[in-house]
Write a protein that holds these residues in place. Structure first.
Motif, short mmCIF file in Angstrom:
data_model
loop_
_atom_site.label_atom_id
_atom_site.label_comp_id
_atom_site.label_asym_id
_atom_site.label_seq_id
_atom_site.Cartn_x
_atom_site.Cartn_y
_atom_site.Cartn_z
N LEU A 146 48.06 -5.27 -6.09
CA LEU A 146 46.79 -4.95 -5.70
C LEU A 146 45.60 -5.36 -6.60
N VAL A 147 45.92 -5.88 -7.83
CA VAL A 147 45.22 -6.31 -8.41
C VAL A 147 44.91 -7.98 -7.94
N LYS A 148 46.04 -8.49 -7.45
CA LYS A 148 45.80 -9.89 -7.07
C LYS A 148 45.16 -10.23 -5.43
N TYR A 149 45.73 -9.36 -4.57
CA TYR A 149 45.40 -9.33 -3.10
C TYR A 149 43.94 -8.45 -2.78
N VAL A 150 43.67 -7.58 -3.33
CA VAL A 150 42.48 -6.65 -2.90
C VAL A 150 41.15 -7.60 -3.22
N PRO A 151 40.78 -8.50 -4.37
CA PRO A 151 39.79 -9.05 -4.37
C PRO A 151 39.80 -10.50 -3.20
N LEU A 152 41.15 -10.76 -3.38
CA LEU A 152 41.39 -12.02 -2.28
C LEU A 152 41.07 -11.54 -1.00
N SER A 153 41.40 -10.32 -0.36
CA SER A 153 41.25 -9.94 0.70
C SER A 153 39.60 -9.72 0.96
N LYS A 154 38.94 -9.22 -0.15
CA LYS A 154 37.40 -9.21 0.03
C LYS A 154 36.85 -10.65 0.19
N SER A 155 37.25 -11.68 -0.56
CA SER A 155 36.80 -12.81 -0.46
C SER A 155 37.10 -13.66 1.01
N GLN A 156 38.03 -13.05 1.67
CA GLN A 156 38.49 -13.82 2.85
C GLN A 156 38.54 -12.68 3.99
N PRO A 157 37.50 -12.02 4.58
CA PRO A 157 37.47 -10.94 5.25
C PRO A 157 38.18 -10.95 6.64
N GLY A 158 38.38 -12.44 6.93
CA GLY A 158 38.89 -12.78 8.35
C GLY A 158 40.42 -12.75 8.46
N ASP A 159 41.15 -12.84 7.19
CA ASP A 159 42.45 -13.05 6.98
C ASP A 159 43.24 -11.76 7.28
N VAL A 160 43.73 -11.66 8.36
CA VAL A 160 44.63 -10.50 9.08
C VAL A 160 45.83 -10.33 8.41
N ALA A 161 46.44 -11.21 8.08
CA ALA A 161 47.81 -11.26 7.38
C ALA A 161 47.30 -10.57 5.77
N LEU A 162 46.51 -11.04 5.36
CA LEU A 162 46.07 -10.31 3.89
C LEU A 162 45.78 -9.06 3.89
N LYS A 163 44.97 -8.65 4.94
CA LYS A 163 44.59 -7.20 5.07
C LYS A 163 45.73 -6.45 5.26
N GLN A 164 46.85 -6.94 5.90
CA GLN A 164 48.06 -6.21 6.21
C GLN A 164 48.72 -5.85 4.77
N VAL A 165 48.83 -7.04 4.08
CA VAL A 165 49.36 -6.96 2.73
C VAL A 165 48.72 -5.99 1.69
N VAL A 166 47.38 -5.94 1.90
CA VAL A 166 46.73 -4.95 1.10
C VAL A 166 47.02 -3.52 1.63
N ARG A 167 47.11 -3.23 3.20
CA ARG A 167 47.14 -2.01 3.70
C ARG A 167 48.78 -1.44 3.01
#
Length: 181
Positions: A146-167
């Protein structure tokens, strides 16, 4: 194509033990219990036998993977898990072991996905009282992820795979907190 199963003495003993447990369970379920609360006793027995049978299945099936992991042969363990996934597609313990190996190899995103799939199928992996619990390792990966991927997901809002990791990570966090499916 002919499928042949190799059995050794351990497999035969394990099969005999399972058969005896099954016969005892059926006999107890069929017997009339004159003791008040006998129905609840049979449910406890049924649950206990189910847990023991699952533990024996896991031990028998995944022992080669566990041995490879003890020898720090992670890549070979992943290959063995893929082999077992063909025989037992989607089996929760295989997904759990795969997640554990992936996390050890630093593939946190894939590990989170595999942990989430395992927990969706079998919540006992986050239950601290269960002998199959992997709560600590799942918790560690979830917190770090969560510490690693939530900020990364916010900085790359179009990355569907990253959103799935956060989910998947939020799902695991919820289950660790006691949330249901």
């Amino acid at each position: 194509m002919e499928l042949t199963l190799k059995t050794d003495g351990f497999d035969k003993i394990l099969s005999a033990v399972l058969l005896v447990l099954l016969v005892v369970a059926v006999a107890m379920l069929l017997a009339d219990s004159p003791v008040p609360g006998g129905a609840s006793n049979s449910k406890v027995l049924e649950r206990t036998l189910k847990t023991q049978a699952r533990l024996l299945f896991i031990q028998n099936t995944y022992q080669p993977v566990e041995l490879l992991l003890k020898e720090n042969r992670s890549q070979e363990a992943l290959l063995k898990l893929e082999e077992l996934a063909v025989r037992f597609p989607g089996e929760a313990h295989g997904l759990l072991l795969k997640a554990s190996v992936l996390a050890k190899l630093g593939a946190d995103a894939q590990a989170a996905s595999s942990y989430a799939a395992a927990v969706r199928q079998n919540g006992e992996y986050v239950d601290q009282k269960n002998p199959l619990s992997r709560r600590d390792e799942i918790s560690k990966l979830t917190e770090n992820g969560l510490v690693k991927y939530v900020p990364l997901s916010k900085s790359q809002p179009g990355d569907v795979a990253l959103k799935q990791v956060v989910r998947d990570l939020y799902y695991l966090k919820s289950r660790l907190a006691g949330g249901c499916e």
